[in-house]
Scaffold this motif. Structure first.
Motif, PDB file in Angstrom:
ATOM      1  N   PHE A   1       3.784  11.104  -1.276  1.00 10.08           N
ATOM      2  CA  PHE A   1       3.839  11.549  -0.094  1.00 10.08           C
ATOM      3  C   PHE A   1       5.086  12.825   0.040  1.00 10.08           C
ATOM      4  CE2 PHE A   1       1.906   7.556   1.011  1.00 10.08           C
ATOM      5  CZ  PHE A   1       1.731   7.507   2.588  1.00 10.08           C
ATOM      6  N   PRO A   2       4.659  13.584   0.683  1.00  6.05           N
ATOM      7  CA  PRO A   2       5.656  14.687   0.909  1.00  6.05           C
ATOM      8  C   PRO A   2       6.853  14.584   1.424  1.00  6.05           C
ATOM      9  CG  PRO A   2       4.125  15.123   2.547  1.00  6.05           C
ATOM     10  CD  PRO A   2       3.634  14.000   1.843  1.00  6.05           C
ATOM     11  N   VAL A   3       7.281  13.520   1.981  1.00  9.92           N
ATOM     12  CA  VAL A   3       8.444  13.060   2.507  1.00  9.92           C
ATOM     13  C   VAL A   3       8.820  11.732   2.052  1.00  9.92           C
ATOM     14  CG1 VAL A   3       7.834  14.475   4.804  1.00  9.92           C
ATOM     15  CG2 VAL A   3       7.216  11.976   4.549  1.00  9.92           C
ATOM     16  N   PRO A   4       9.950  11.221   2.611  1.00 11.95           N
ATOM     17  CA  PRO A   4      10.661  10.129   2.183  1.00 11.95           C
ATOM     18  C   PRO A   4       9.883   9.075   2.813  1.00 11.95           C
ATOM     19  CG  PRO A   4      12.520  11.443   2.767  1.00 11.95           C
ATOM     20  CD  PRO A   4      11.184  12.024   3.007  1.00 11.95           C
ATOM     21  N   VAL A   5       9.519   7.829   2.229  1.00 14.38           N
ATOM     22  CA  VAL A   5       8.860   6.589   2.740  1.00 14.38           C
ATOM     23  C   VAL A   5       9.890   5.452   2.329  1.00 14.38           C
ATOM     24  CG1 VAL A   5       7.001   5.139   2.647  1.00 14.38           C
ATOM     25  CG2 VAL A   5       6.574   7.651   2.179  1.00 14.38           C
ATOM     26  N   LEU A   6      10.373   4.758   3.362  1.00 17.13           N
ATOM     27  CA  LEU A   6      11.535   3.755   3.273  1.00 17.13           C
ATOM     28  C   LEU A   6      10.981   2.449   2.811  1.00 17.13           C
ATOM     29  CD1 LEU A   6      13.746   5.065   6.064  1.00 17.13           C
ATOM     30  CD2 LEU A   6      13.304   5.975   4.085  1.00 17.13           C
ATOM     31  N   VAL A   7      10.637   2.594   1.355  1.00 16.75           N
ATOM     32  CA  VAL A   7      10.060   1.156   0.865  1.00 16.75           C
ATOM     33  C   VAL A   7      10.505   1.220  -0.430  1.00 16.75           C
ATOM     34  CG1 VAL A   7       7.714   2.279   0.161  1.00 16.75           C
ATOM     35  CG2 VAL A   7       7.801  -0.020   0.703  1.00 16.75           C
ATOM     36  N   SER A   8      10.572  -0.118  -1.036  1.00 19.23           N
ATOM     37  CA  SER A   8      11.217  -0.079  -2.350  1.00 19.23           C
ATOM     38  C   SER A   8       9.798  -0.030  -3.360  1.00 19.23           C
ATOM     39  CB  SER A   8      11.649  -1.821  -2.556  1.00 19.23           C
ATOM     40  OG  SER A   8      12.623  -1.908  -1.719  1.00 19.23           O
ATOM     41  N   ARG A   9      10.107  -0.173  -4.612  1.00 18.61           N
ATOM     42  CA  ARG A   9       9.067   0.019  -5.606  1.00 18.61           C
ATOM     43  C   ARG A   9       8.011  -1.230  -5.693  1.00 18.61           C
ATOM     44  NH1 ARG A   9      13.826  -0.143  -8.582  1.00 18.61           N
ATOM     45  NH2 ARG A   9      12.977  -2.263  -9.301  1.00 18.61           N
ATOM     46  N   PRO A  10       6.823  -0.840  -5.881  1.00 20.91           N
ATOM     47  CA  PRO A  10       5.720  -2.016  -5.948  1.00 20.91           C
ATOM     48  C   PRO A  10       6.297  -3.346  -6.551  1.00 20.91           C
ATOM     49  CG  PRO A  10       4.880   0.092  -6.743  1.00 20.91           C
ATOM     50  CD  PRO A  10       6.298   0.336  -6.664  1.00 20.91           C
ATOM     51  N   ASP A  11       6.851  -3.540  -7.722  1.00 22.59           N
ATOM     52  CA  ASP A  11       7.245  -4.677  -8.288  1.00 22.59           C
ATOM     53  C   ASP A  11       8.077  -5.301  -7.542  1.00 22.59           C
ATOM     54  OD1 ASP A  11       7.441  -6.426 -10.659  1.00 22.59           O
ATOM     55  OD2 ASP A  11       9.559  -5.658 -10.397  1.00 22.59           O
ATOM     56  N   THR A  12       9.271  -4.659  -6.737  1.00 26.70           N
ATOM     57  CA  THR A  12      10.064  -5.460  -5.760  1.00 26.70           C
ATOM     58  C   THR A  12       9.213  -5.895  -4.503  1.00 26.70           C
ATOM     59  OG1 THR A  12      11.766  -3.761  -6.189  1.00 26.70           O
ATOM     60  CG2 THR A  12      11.978  -4.881  -4.113  1.00 26.70           C
TER      61      THR A  12
ATOM     62  N   GLY B   1       0.858  -1.333  -0.013  1.00 22.27           N
ATOM     63  CA  GLY B   1      -0.114   0.026   0.099  1.00 22.27           C
ATOM     64  C   GLY B   1       0.834   1.334   0.030  1.00 22.27           C
ATOM     65  N   LEU B   2       2.083   1.240   0.624  1.00 16.88           N
ATOM     66  CA  LEU B   2       2.805   2.546   0.853  1.00 16.88           C
ATOM     67  C   LEU B   2       3.489   2.537  -0.556  1.00 16.88           C
ATOM     68  CD1 LEU B   2       4.267   2.256   4.481  1.00 16.88           C
ATOM     69  CD2 LEU B   2       2.472   3.787   3.394  1.00 16.88           C
ATOM     70  N   ALA B   3       4.092   1.359  -0.984  1.00 21.91           N
ATOM     71  CA  ALA B   3       5.130   1.454  -2.433  1.00 21.91           C
ATOM     72  C   ALA B   3       4.307   1.861  -3.469  1.00 21.91           C
ATOM     73  CB  ALA B   3       5.344   0.133  -2.601  1.00 21.91           C
ATOM     74  N   ALA B   4       2.990   1.592  -3.595  1.00 22.70           N
ATOM     75  CA  ALA B   4       2.171   2.003  -4.774  1.00 22.70           C
ATOM     76  C   ALA B   4       1.777   3.580  -4.763  1.00 22.70           C
ATOM     77  CB  ALA B   4       0.857   1.351  -4.714  1.00 22.70           C
ATOM     78  N   HIS B   5       2.199   3.979  -3.535  1.00 24.18           N
ATOM     79  CA  HIS B   5       1.566   5.351  -3.441  1.00 24.18           C
ATOM     80  C   HIS B   5       3.043   6.439  -3.057  1.00 24.18           C
ATOM     81  CE1 HIS B   5      -2.519   4.863  -4.272  1.00 24.18           C
ATOM     82  NE2 HIS B   5      -2.286   3.803  -3.502  1.00 24.18           N
ATOM     83  N   ARG B   6       4.101   5.820  -2.857  1.00 22.62           N
ATOM     84  CA  ARG B   6       5.360   6.482  -2.036  1.00 22.62           C
ATOM     85  C   ARG B   6       5.448   7.824  -2.977  1.00 22.62           C
ATOM     86  NH1 ARG B   6      11.057   3.408  -3.378  1.00 22.62           N
ATOM     87  NH2 ARG B   6      10.894   3.887  -5.965  1.00 22.62           N
ATOM     88  N   GLU B   7       5.311   8.009  -3.938  1.00 24.33           N
ATOM     89  CA  GLU B   7       5.469   9.467  -4.594  1.00 24.33           C
ATOM     90  C   GLU B   7       4.636  10.330  -4.341  1.00 24.33           C
ATOM     91  OE1 GLU B   7       8.635   9.464  -6.163  1.00 24.33           O
ATOM     92  OE2 GLU B   7       8.782   7.377  -6.073  1.00 24.33           O
TER      93      GLU B   7
ATOM     94  N   GLU C   1      20.485  -7.007  -5.808  1.00 22.95           N
ATOM     95  CA  GLU C   1      20.435  -6.491  -7.268  1.00 22.95           C
ATOM     96  C   GLU C   1      19.238  -7.122  -8.103  1.00 22.95           C
ATOM     97  OE1 GLU C   1      23.795  -6.395 -11.280  1.00 22.95           O
ATOM     98  OE2 GLU C   1      24.062  -7.605  -9.429  1.00 22.95           O
ATOM     99  N   GLU C   2      19.079  -8.062  -7.959  1.00 30.61           N
ATOM    100  CA  GLU C   2      17.886  -8.896  -8.935  1.00 30.61           C
ATOM    101  C   GLU C   2      16.619  -8.295  -8.624  1.00 30.61           C
ATOM    102  OE1 GLU C   2      16.308 -11.342 -11.810  1.00 30.61           O
ATOM    103  OE2 GLU C   2      18.609 -10.971 -11.329  1.00 30.61           O
ATOM    104  N   LEU C   3      16.336  -8.224  -7.411  1.00 28.72           N
ATOM    105  CA  LEU C   3      14.888  -7.461  -6.976  1.00 28.72           C
ATOM    106  C   LEU C   3      14.756  -6.041  -6.870  1.00 28.72           C
ATOM    107  CD1 LEU C   3      13.918 -10.006  -3.955  1.00 28.72           C
ATOM    108  CD2 LEU C   3      12.724  -9.741  -6.094  1.00 28.72           C
ATOM    109  N   GLY C   4      16.233  -5.379  -7.077  1.00 30.65           N
ATOM    110  CA  GLY C   4      16.055  -3.991  -6.925  1.00 30.65           C
ATOM    111  C   GLY C   4      15.627  -3.634  -5.628  1.00 30.65           C
ATOM    112  N   ILE C   5      16.049  -4.239  -4.420  1.00 29.20           N
ATOM    113  CA  ILE C   5      15.555  -3.834  -3.138  1.00 29.20           C
ATOM    114  C   ILE C   5      16.114  -2.319  -2.633  1.00 29.20           C
ATOM    115  CG2 ILE C   5      15.684  -4.294  -0.732  1.00 29.20           C
ATOM    116  CD1 ILE C   5      15.757  -7.156  -1.503  1.00 29.20           C
ATOM    117  N   GLU C   6      15.397  -1.406  -2.169  1.00 25.20           N
ATOM    118  CA  GLU C   6      15.886  -0.439  -1.687  1.00 25.20           C
ATOM    119  C   GLU C   6      15.603  -0.070  -0.162  1.00 25.20           C
ATOM    120  OE1 GLU C   6      14.307   3.037  -4.469  1.00 25.20           O
ATOM    121  OE2 GLU C   6      13.374   1.361  -5.146  1.00 25.20           O
ATOM    122  N   TRP C   7      16.438   0.574   0.586  1.00 28.01           N
ATOM    123  CA  TRP C   7      16.159   0.954   1.827  1.00 28.01           C
ATOM    124  C   TRP C   7      16.504  -0.490   2.641  1.00 28.01           C
ATOM    125  CZ3 TRP C   7      16.721   5.717   2.585  1.00 28.01           C
ATOM    126  CH2 TRP C   7      16.265   6.470   1.845  1.00 28.01           C
ATOM    127  N   PHE C   8      15.455  -0.827   3.742  1.00 26.01           N
ATOM    128  CA  PHE C   8      16.130  -1.647   4.657  1.00 26.01           C
ATOM    129  C   PHE C   8      15.635  -3.112   4.141  1.00 26.01           C
ATOM    130  CE2 PHE C   8      15.454   1.939   7.911  1.00 26.01           C
ATOM    131  CZ  PHE C   8      16.517   1.719   8.414  1.00 26.01           C
TER     132      PHE C   8
END
Length: 342
Positions: free
Chosen positions: A98-109, A90-96, A267-274
Motif C-alpha cells: 500500500f502507498p500509505v500506512p495501514v494500521l495493522v500488525s504483521r501477518p504472524d501477529t 488480508g491487509l496484513a499480508a499486503h500492507r507493504e 510484547e509476546e505477540l508483537g502487536i502494532e497499532w490498535f
C-alpha cells in the motif's frame, strides 16, 4: 493554524462502532478529515456516514487486498484504519504494497491473535491467566473435551477457533431451563446442553472448535495503541450491559495490573497499532489486534491520535504523555439509532 486536510479509509464501515468512530475522527479539533468507508454490503451504514463509500469483497477473499488498494489510490487516502477482525489477515499480508500506512500488525501477529487456541497456549506460556481449553474437531471430541473440563458438574463453553466477537460462542450448561428460554428469552440464547450441541455438530470434521473452562466474573478490556513491543498509550475499562452480543456500557478504570498484562501480551505477540484485550474475571479470553469500542474524551481522541502517529505528526513519547489525561470513571453508554432516506 489548522493542519492540512486528510482522508482516512475505515473498513467494515457497517460495524456497530462506525458512527462513534466517524464522529470522533471528524471532531478532531485540528483539521478537516474526509472519510472513505468500505464494506462487503451495500446496506452498510458507512454508505451514509462517510464522504465516499465502496463495496469490496470479504476480507477472506483473495481479491480483497487489491480492491482496497484501488480504493486507496482512487480516493487519495492517507491512512487505512481497519475495524473488523475479518479484514486483518488480508491487509496484513499486503500492507507493504500500500502507498500509505495501514494500521495493522504483521501477518504472524494477526494469525496468532485470531487463532484462539494458539492465543490461549501463548497466554499460559507467559503466565497470563487464561481458561483451560481443548482444541477439538467434531461432536465426539467436543463431548470428550467437555467431560475432561468438568461437565456436567460445572458448565463449560465452546466457540470456533477462528471467530470474532461472540459469533459461535455457546455455554454448555446441564441445568439450562429450555422452557424458560422458549417463553421468556429472545431467540439466540447462548446457553444449551451438551446433548443439544452434539446433535447439531457433525460427528467428525467441521470447523476446529475451542472447548474451554467457562470464565466468570466482571468483564474488562484494555484498549490502546502499541509499537510492537509495548503499550504506548492505553487504559482499561469495564464492559457491561450486553445486548445482542455487544457491550453497551463502559467505565474507564485506573488499574496498573491490567496495563502490565497488556504490556506482556503486546510484547509476546508483537502487536502494532490498535489493540483490544478482553478479560472475564481474571482470565484473558480475547486478544484483538484492532480498534474496538473507545471511551472518548474531549481532550483524548485515541483513533485520531493513532492517525497522527501514522502520519508522523506525533512521536511515541508525545503520545505516551497523553496518559496523564485519562480520566478514571469516564463513562460511555452505547445505544441504537437509525437513518432514513428515499
Amino acid at each position: 493554524m489548522s493542519l492540512r486536510p486528510i482522508t482516512v479509509l475505515v473498513s467494515a464501515s457497517g460495524a456497530p462502532g462506525t458512527a462513534a468512530l466517524a464522529g470522533a475522527l471528524r471532531r478532531n479539533g485540528e483539521r478537516d478529515l474526509r472519510l472513505v468507508g468500505t464494506d462487503m454490503s451495500e446496506r452498510s451504514v458507512g454508505r451514509h456516514l462517510c464522504d465516499a463509500f465502496d463495496i469490496v469483497p470479504a476480507g477472506s477473499d483473495p481479491r480483497f487486498p487489491d480492491a482496497m488498494r484501488r480504493v486507496v489510490e482512487r480516493e487519495r487516502v492517507d491512512v487505512v484504519l481497519p475495524q473488523s477482525s475479518f479484514d486483518l489477515e488480508g491487509l496484513a499480508a499486503h500492507r507493504e504494497r500500500f502507498p500509505v500506512p495501514v494500521l495493522v500488525s504483521r501477518p504472524d501477529t494477526i494469525h496468532r491473535s485470531n487463532d484462539k487456541a494458539e492465543s490461549y497456549a501463548l497466554l499460559h506460556r507467559i503466565g497470563v491467566p487464561a481458561p483451560e481449553f481443548r482444541r477439538v474437531n467434531g461432536a465426539a471430541e467436543v463431548a470428550d473435551a467437555a467431560h475432561e473440563l468438568g461437565y456436567p458438574d460445572r458448565p463449560v463453553c465452546f466457540k470456533p477457533v477462528f471467530s470474532s466477537g461472540s459469533r459461535g460462542f455457546r455455554v454448555l450448561d446441564p441445568t439450562v431451563d429450555r422452557a424458560h428460554q422458549l417463553l421468556h428469552e429472545r431467540p439466540g440464547s447462548v446457553a444449551m446442553r451438551l446433548e443439544e450441541a452434539v446433535e447439531l455438530l457433525p460427528a467428525e470434521g467441521g470447523p476446529d472448535l475451542l472447548v474451554m473452562e467457562l470464565a466468570t466474573g466482571g468483564e474488562r478490556t484494555i484498549d490502546g495503541i502499541a509499537d510492537g513491543e509495548r503499550v504506548v498509550l492505553g487504559h482499561p475499562k469495564t464492559r457491561e450491559a450486553m445486548r445482542a452480543g455487544l457491550a453497551m456500557y463502559f467505565v474507564t478504570l485506573d488499574d496498573p495490573a491490567l496495563m502490565e498484562i497488556a504490556d506482556r501480551i503486546v510484547e509476546e505477540l508483537g502487536i502494532e497499532w490498535f489493540f483490544n484485550i478482553q478479560l472475564v474475571g481474571e482470565h484473558v479470553i480475547e486478544v484483538n489486534p484492532r480498534i474496538s469500542t473507545i471511551v472518548y474524551q474531549e481532550d483524548l481522541n485515541l483513533p485520531y491520535l493513532g492517525v497522527k502517529r501514522a502520519l508522523g505528526e506525533i512521536s511515541d513519547d508525545e503520545l505516551a504523555a497523553y496518559a496523564a489525561r485519562i480520566r478514571p470513571g469516564r463513562t460511555a453508554l452505547r445505544y441504537f439509532d437509525q437513518l432514513e432516506w428515499g
